[in-house]
Design an enzyme around this catalytic site. Structure first.
Site, PDB file in Angstrom:
ATOM      1  N   ARG A  54       0.775  -1.197   0.122  1.00 42.96           N
ATOM      2  CA  ARG A  54      -0.005  -0.012  -0.048  1.00 42.96           C
ATOM      3  C   ARG A  54       0.914   1.149  -0.099  1.00 42.96           C
ATOM      4  O   ARG A  54       0.563   2.265  -0.661  1.00 42.96           O
ATOM      5  CB  ARG A  54      -0.848   0.055   1.165  1.00 42.96           C
ATOM      6  CG  ARG A  54      -2.151  -0.853   0.976  1.00 42.96           C
ATOM      7  CD  ARG A  54      -1.980  -2.539   1.080  1.00 42.96           C
ATOM      8  NE  ARG A  54      -1.200  -3.106   2.376  1.00 42.96           N
ATOM      9  CZ  ARG A  54      -0.553  -4.038   2.539  1.00 42.96           C
ATOM     10  NH1 ARG A  54      -0.483  -4.944   1.370  1.00 42.96           N
ATOM     11  NH2 ARG A  54      -0.184  -4.465   3.505  1.00 42.96           N
ATOM     12  N   THR A  55       2.176   1.242   0.807  1.00 47.70           N
ATOM     13  CA  THR A  55       2.773   2.515   0.886  1.00 47.70           C
ATOM     14  C   THR A  55       3.547   2.462  -0.492  1.00 47.70           C
ATOM     15  O   THR A  55       3.567   3.732  -0.987  1.00 47.70           O
ATOM     16  CB  THR A  55       3.728   2.244   2.065  1.00 47.70           C
ATOM     17  OG1 THR A  55       3.107   2.334   3.119  1.00 47.70           O
ATOM     18  CG2 THR A  55       4.830   3.291   2.065  1.00 47.70           C
ATOM     19  N   CYS A  88      -6.048  -2.820   8.538  1.00 48.63           N
ATOM     20  CA  CYS A  88      -5.217  -1.999   7.942  1.00 48.63           C
ATOM     21  C   CYS A  88      -5.289  -0.696   7.754  1.00 48.63           C
ATOM     22  O   CYS A  88      -6.133  -0.295   7.004  1.00 48.63           O
ATOM     23  CB  CYS A  88      -4.568  -2.755   6.522  1.00 48.63           C
ATOM     24  SG  CYS A  88      -3.089  -1.877   5.830  1.00 48.63           S
ATOM     25  N   ASN A  89      -4.428   0.099   8.273  1.00 44.02           N
ATOM     26  CA  ASN A  89      -4.606   1.501   8.148  1.00 44.02           C
ATOM     27  C   ASN A  89      -4.484   1.928   7.041  1.00 44.02           C
ATOM     28  O   ASN A  89      -5.343   2.605   6.267  1.00 44.02           O
ATOM     29  CB  ASN A  89      -3.899   2.266   9.210  1.00 44.02           C
ATOM     30  CG  ASN A  89      -3.973   2.142  10.788  1.00 44.02           C
ATOM     31  OD1 ASN A  89      -4.673   3.021  11.203  1.00 44.02           O
ATOM     32  ND2 ASN A  89      -3.912   0.918  11.239  1.00 44.02           N
ATOM     33  N   THR A  90      -3.425   1.716   6.197  1.00 45.92           N
ATOM     34  CA  THR A  90      -2.789   2.481   4.890  1.00 45.92           C
ATOM     35  C   THR A  90      -3.961   1.786   3.898  1.00 45.92           C
ATOM     36  O   THR A  90      -4.304   2.943   3.064  1.00 45.92           O
ATOM     37  CB  THR A  90      -1.589   1.892   4.343  1.00 45.92           C
ATOM     38  OG1 THR A  90      -0.566   2.002   5.650  1.00 45.92           O
ATOM     39  CG2 THR A  90      -1.071   2.855   3.346  1.00 45.92           C
ATOM     40  N   THR A 132       2.294   4.582   8.819  1.00 40.30           N
ATOM     41  CA  THR A 132       3.087   4.440   7.728  1.00 40.30           C
ATOM     42  C   THR A 132       3.109   5.812   7.004  1.00 40.30           C
ATOM     43  O   THR A 132       2.224   6.764   7.362  1.00 40.30           O
ATOM     44  CB  THR A 132       2.687   3.292   6.539  1.00 40.30           C
ATOM     45  OG1 THR A 132       1.484   4.193   6.153  1.00 40.30           O
ATOM     46  CG2 THR A 132       2.434   1.890   7.130  1.00 40.30           C
ATOM     47  N   LYS A 173       7.026  -6.951   9.929  1.00 39.21           N
ATOM     48  CA  LYS A 173       6.468  -7.587   8.719  1.00 39.21           C
ATOM     49  C   LYS A 173       7.370  -8.956   8.487  1.00 39.21           C
ATOM     50  O   LYS A 173       6.807  -9.897   8.109  1.00 39.21           O
ATOM     51  CB  LYS A 173       6.177  -6.967   7.603  1.00 39.21           C
ATOM     52  CG  LYS A 173       4.750  -5.812   7.834  1.00 39.21           C
ATOM     53  CD  LYS A 173       4.621  -5.176   6.414  1.00 39.21           C
ATOM     54  CE  LYS A 173       3.544  -4.345   6.458  1.00 39.21           C
ATOM     55  NZ  LYS A 173       2.071  -4.886   6.444  1.00 39.21           N
ATOM     56  N   CYS A 203      -0.974   1.648  12.661  1.00 39.90           N
ATOM     57  CA  CYS A 203      -0.354   0.779  11.548  1.00 39.90           C
ATOM     58  C   CYS A 203      -0.537  -0.588  12.197  1.00 39.90           C
ATOM     59  O   CYS A 203      -0.172  -0.766  13.641  1.00 39.90           O
ATOM     60  CB  CYS A 203       0.837   0.946  11.330  1.00 39.90           C
ATOM     61  SG  CYS A 203       1.437  -0.396  10.265  1.00 39.90           S
TER      62      CYS A 203
END
Lengths: 247, 247
Positions: A54-55, A88-90, A132, A173, A203
């Protein structure tokens, strides 16, 4: 299948990462008053971690995760989920796109966390955020500050993001919890020194290594906040109550 | 969706109980060599604990769990799972009925556990079994003894089942791990005294409270054995290898 208008099944769009999904599911169990299997909340989980990062996508350096998120969301909808949550925040950068494409109600992680932040620290508190760089740069948290509150945000510096927050999340991770915990605790200490009164773990990898004992500040665990909201949604649905879904 | 003939997604028919399902998912993570989210195995989980009690059904004292198991299995099949696993020993009394109704390949928990028992203790070992009374009475383990082996089974007495094993499992399901662990350790000690050389944890609640440190005998954790088999299945499928599914 698919009678989602009366289903009390919580659909969990997970896998980002898989350990964070399990942490979320544990927090749902902890939030449920149950004395037998049958009293627990029904969940369908898609933990399909082949979602583009995602980032990296937010930075323009990788594929969009949206097609993979949509595919997982459709699996859950076809399986009969009545509501979707994403631990998942992102991934919440794609929340609106997902919700409109899937046509299922979704509970927003940031709203759940901010409601607990206001309850814990007050409506004008200085809140530190560990997240993130995509979540931070997109202002995911500041943009959803609840009406009637005036939270102030204390963010990591660019250097702290580069040297502590992002490598800390990557270490979690990769399974190196000792290194991840040390890096993230260093970032939390810096926010405390700059005046944060409470700390949002924004996160889902972070609560795997940073808990109340290791934190210099009172914590708002966004994962746990979403878990509590999901359990409350399902129990209310099961009880036949009208459920108002924020957003 | 639904192209299960090439899907590497493991469908987990869980919720029996929900904590045992999470234990199984953790053991899948531990069994996976992964350095990033994307290298983990994709899973779809139906943890829908409103399944009638399996032991009560076997005794003729409650509804059959088969309709609920079929409903969960269909959710997973429609979501695109390529194989199904059930992290519940007693539910395997309905394994054959499920497999023929769903038309999906399934990995059998008891086969996975017995392969590890033979590898650990040898093909003629005396194996103690801690399991529900339904699993024990249906001879789920003895009936699947691998070809070429001659395992001997050391079972709890009727009194031990009544006073230690079944109340121990119920205590775990109700969240009282201290009481559950003490009762199940007492049952394990009795099997050791009667000559068992290794111990199969044949109910997915038991490894939640009885680990290698607390056990008087080397352990075969059926949950972990199934998790390893599921991860191997998915990685082989992803690699495009031909996968021979036992049974």
């Amino acid at each position: 299948m698919g009678v989602s208008d009366c289903s009390d099944i919580v659909g969990v769009l997970g896998g980002m990462g898989p350990a964070a999904t399990l942490d979320f599911l544990h927090k749902m169990l902890e939030a449920t008053p149950a004395r037998s299997d049958q009293e627990h909340v029904p969940v369908l989980v898609a933990s399909i971690p082949q979602v583009p990062d995602r980032t990296a996508a937010f930075r323009g350096e990788g594929d969009s995760p949206l097609p993979a998120l949509l595919a997982s969301g459709r699996r859950l909808a076809e399986g009969g989920a009545g509501v979707l949550v994403m631990p998942c925040n992102t991934a919440h950068l794609w929340f609106d796109a997902l919700q409109s494409a899937l046509g299922l109600p979704m509970l927003h992680l940031v709203d759940a966390a901010l409601a607990e932040a206001v309850a814990l620290a007050g409506p004008a508190a200085r809140i530190g955020l560990l997240a993130t760089d995509a979540t931070s740069a997109a202002a995911l948290y500041p943009n959803r500050t609840p009406a009637g509150s005036a939270l102030q945000w204390v963010m990591p510096t660019a250097g702290e993001m580069l040297d502590a927050v992002m490598p800390g999340i990557a270490a979690v991770k990769a399974g190196d919890h000792a290194r991840g915990g040390a890096l993230l605790q260093r970032a939390a200490d810096a926010l405390a020194r700059r005046g944060a009164q409470a700390l949002v773990l924004g996160c889902t990898e972070i609560p795997l290594v940073l808990d109340a004992e290791r934190s210099p500040l009172p914590l708002i665990d966004a994962t746990a906040a979403l878990a509590r909201r999901a359990v409350a949604w399902s129990l209310a649905r099961r009880a036949g109550a009208a459920v108002a879904i924020a957003d």
